[in-house]
Design a protein around this motif. Sequence first.
Motif, mmCIF file in Angstrom:
data_model
loop_
_atom_site.group_PDB
_atom_site.id
_atom_site.type_symbol
_atom_site.label_atom_id
_atom_site.label_comp_id
_atom_site.label_asym_id
_atom_site.label_seq_id
_atom_site.Cartn_x
_atom_site.Cartn_y
_atom_site.Cartn_z
ATOM 1 N N PRO A 157 0.806 -1.229 0.000
ATOM 2 C CA PRO A 157 0.000 0.000 0.000
ATOM 3 C C PRO A 157 0.834 1.273 0.000
ATOM 4 C CG PRO A 157 -0.908 -1.603 1.538
ATOM 5 C CD PRO A 157 0.392 -2.167 1.053
ATOM 6 N N ARG A 158 2.066 1.184 0.488
ATOM 7 C CA ARG A 158 2.957 2.353 0.482
ATOM 8 C C ARG A 158 3.173 2.886 -0.928
ATOM 9 N NH1 ARG A 158 8.499 1.073 2.677
ATOM 10 N NH2 ARG A 158 8.808 3.253 2.075
ATOM 11 N N PHE A 159 3.108 1.988 -1.912
ATOM 12 C CA PHE A 159 3.426 2.365 -3.291
ATOM 13 C C PHE A 159 2.193 2.440 -4.184
ATOM 14 C CE2 PHE A 159 7.163 -0.102 -1.704
ATOM 15 C CZ PHE A 159 7.948 1.010 -1.425
ATOM 16 N N GLN A 160 1.030 2.387 -3.561
ATOM 17 C CA GLN A 160 -0.204 2.541 -4.322
ATOM 18 C C GLN A 160 -0.816 3.888 -3.972
ATOM 19 O OE1 GLN A 160 -2.834 -0.837 -4.796
ATOM 20 N NE2 GLN A 160 -1.364 -2.190 -3.787
ATOM 21 N N SER A 161 -0.263 4.921 -4.574
ATOM 22 C CA SER A 161 -0.714 6.268 -4.242
ATOM 23 C C SER A 161 -2.157 6.465 -4.674
ATOM 24 C CB SER A 161 0.181 7.300 -4.935
ATOM 25 O OG SER A 161 0.186 7.083 -6.334
ATOM 26 N N GLN A 162 -2.903 7.178 -3.845
ATOM 27 C CA GLN A 162 -4.309 7.441 -4.132
ATOM 28 C C GLN A 162 -4.413 8.520 -5.205
ATOM 29 O OE1 GLN A 162 -6.617 8.446 -0.726
ATOM 30 N NE2 GLN A 162 -8.576 8.300 -1.790
ATOM 31 N N GLY A 163 -5.225 8.248 -6.224
ATOM 32 C CA GLY A 163 -5.425 9.217 -7.290
ATOM 33 C C GLY A 163 -6.704 10.001 -7.089
ATOM 34 N N ASP A 164 -7.009 10.854 -8.051
ATOM 35 C CA ASP A 164 -8.254 11.615 -8.020
ATOM 36 C C ASP A 164 -9.391 10.744 -8.529
ATOM 37 O OD1 ASP A 164 -6.985 13.930 -7.119
ATOM 38 O OD2 ASP A 164 -6.468 14.531 -9.173
ATOM 39 N N PRO A 165 -10.587 10.890 -7.933
ATOM 40 C CA PRO A 165 -11.735 10.137 -8.431
ATOM 41 C C PRO A 165 -11.949 10.414 -9.914
ATOM 42 C CG PRO A 165 -12.253 11.233 -6.353
ATOM 43 C CD PRO A 165 -10.923 11.743 -6.801
ATOM 44 N N PRO A 166 -12.303 9.420 -10.711
ATOM 45 C CA PRO A 166 -12.736 8.078 -10.324
ATOM 46 C C PRO A 166 -11.607 7.059 -10.218
ATOM 47 C CG PRO A 166 -13.028 8.333 -12.657
ATOM 48 C CD PRO A 166 -12.474 9.638 -12.166
ATOM 49 N N PHE A 167 -10.357 7.533 -10.225
ATOM 50 C CA PHE A 167 -9.218 6.619 -10.152
ATOM 51 C C PHE A 167 -8.568 6.695 -8.778
ATOM 52 C CE2 PHE A 167 -9.520 7.875 -14.699
ATOM 53 C CZ PHE A 167 -9.837 6.627 -15.221
ATOM 54 N N ASP A 168 -9.393 6.781 -7.742
ATOM 55 C CA ASP A 168 -8.849 6.909 -6.393
ATOM 56 C C ASP A 168 -8.147 5.625 -5.950
ATOM 57 O OD1 ASP A 168 -11.600 6.668 -6.937
ATOM 58 O OD2 ASP A 168 -12.089 6.557 -4.817
ATOM 59 N N ASP A 169 -8.688 4.453 -6.324
ATOM 60 C CA ASP A 169 -7.993 3.188 -6.103
ATOM 61 C C ASP A 169 -7.242 2.900 -7.397
ATOM 62 O OD1 ASP A 169 -7.077 0.735 -5.393
ATOM 63 O OD2 ASP A 169 -9.034 -0.152 -4.966
ATOM 64 N N GLN A 170 -6.097 3.544 -7.545
ATOM 65 C CA GLN A 170 -5.487 3.768 -8.850
ATOM 66 C C GLN A 170 -5.409 2.528 -9.743
ATOM 67 O OE1 GLN A 170 -1.261 4.814 -9.029
ATOM 68 N NE2 GLN A 170 -1.772 6.485 -10.399
ATOM 69 N N TYR A 171 -4.666 1.523 -9.303
ATOM 70 C CA TYR A 171 -4.417 0.390 -10.196
ATOM 71 C C TYR A 171 -5.675 -0.442 -10.426
ATOM 72 C CZ TYR A 171 0.455 1.687 -9.761
ATOM 73 O OH TYR A 171 1.641 2.393 -9.803
ATOM 74 N N ARG A 172 -6.519 -0.545 -9.435
ATOM 75 C CA ARG A 172 -7.772 -1.289 -9.624
ATOM 76 C C ARG A 172 -8.677 -0.552 -10.594
ATOM 77 N NH1 ARG A 172 -12.899 -1.221 -7.052
ATOM 78 N NH2 ARG A 172 -14.032 -3.175 -7.421
ATOM 79 N N ASP A 173 -8.825 0.766 -10.407
ATOM 80 C CA ASP A 173 -9.742 1.527 -11.259
ATOM 81 C C ASP A 173 -9.251 1.587 -12.695
ATOM 82 O OD1 ASP A 173 -11.603 2.069 -9.231
ATOM 83 O OD2 ASP A 173 -10.450 3.799 -8.531
#
Length: 388
Positions: free
Chosen positions: A258-274
Amino acid sequence: MEPALFDQLQETLASQGPHIAIERLCKTLRADKDYANLFYALLLKKRHELGVSPVPTESAQALPEAVHAPYEDAIREAGRLVGQLYLDAGDIPRAWMYFRMIGESEPVARALEGHQFKEGEDPQQLIEIAFHHGVNPRKGFDWILDRYGICSTITMVSGQEFPQHEVRVYCIQGLVRSLYEQLRQRLAEDVARREGQAPAGQSVRELMAGREYLFEDDFYHVDVSHLSSIVQMSVHLPPCPELEQARELCAYGQRLSPRFQSQGDPPFDDQYRDYAVYLSVLAGDHPEEGIAHFQAKAEQADPETVGTFPAEVLVNLLLRVNRPAQALTVARRFLTRPQSTPPSCPSIVELCRMTGDYKTLSEVAREQGDPVHFVAGLLAEKTNDGTA
């Protein structure tokens, strides 16, 4: 320039006249490879033929209007000749000066395509012409990636305007391939080191399968900022092998600490999953589920704090998979409020034109207090119905 030439030219002018003197000047300059002066000598020649001031550096606009067209033709012919002479001499930057002046890039594009850098040659000038001037952007991109690596290439591609969408796609495909291969090799090396033999699987997804140890102790195999940037760019890809590689990059990103999964702006807040869900829709893999995912994001977004970007992303996604009517429905619901900046997706007007639904245009215009588009929508609707 040899001092004797000046005396020879003066003597030729006196004994044989201006035509022969100018021809001698042009021949001498070409033989001496003084192409910059040859350009002006050719203009001098044309001016003399036209019976106007022979000074080639004077403004062409000062010439009589009747000679503008033939003189402009002469400028193009001289620029084309001198540009080609520089290309034949292997001097692409100087050639580009002349071809750029006359608006002809194809000869330079061909020269760039065939150019091989010599050892120690600085590539920057040719990269500038090929990539930033758009003469041969694919070749320029290849040189940037080969010479400067992924990091610099990401920076240049991110900051570049691409008049041709297919060139943007080419660049993103190249970045995806490069990062994917780097990751694949490093995963394979890590597996071989830990397991004592080369792994059977060759894709990133296969190499990760069942190997949780690859991510122990917050370990990562490629620069995570490169991973994040290239995944974000990959939304511009069409269905292609690189799209599938980008999906695997997303799968790798989701396995990171999780340290390297930076939160993005919605709708890509869960970056790699979204991003993985977005790319799956583009790939035709469970598209209804993916669209529903982004529909929910648009519905949950507070327009006051988050804004309308989630809805704009959904509109663009629907257009990418050829669902313009659905895109208009989304825009009708979420994107009719006045905004201080243009949306990142086509406007209501554009969507109504795409779908031929001008009834919606007039309805939205009434709500927005826009009488011009209200009447335009009514008239366009009548035209579509054949009642105008």
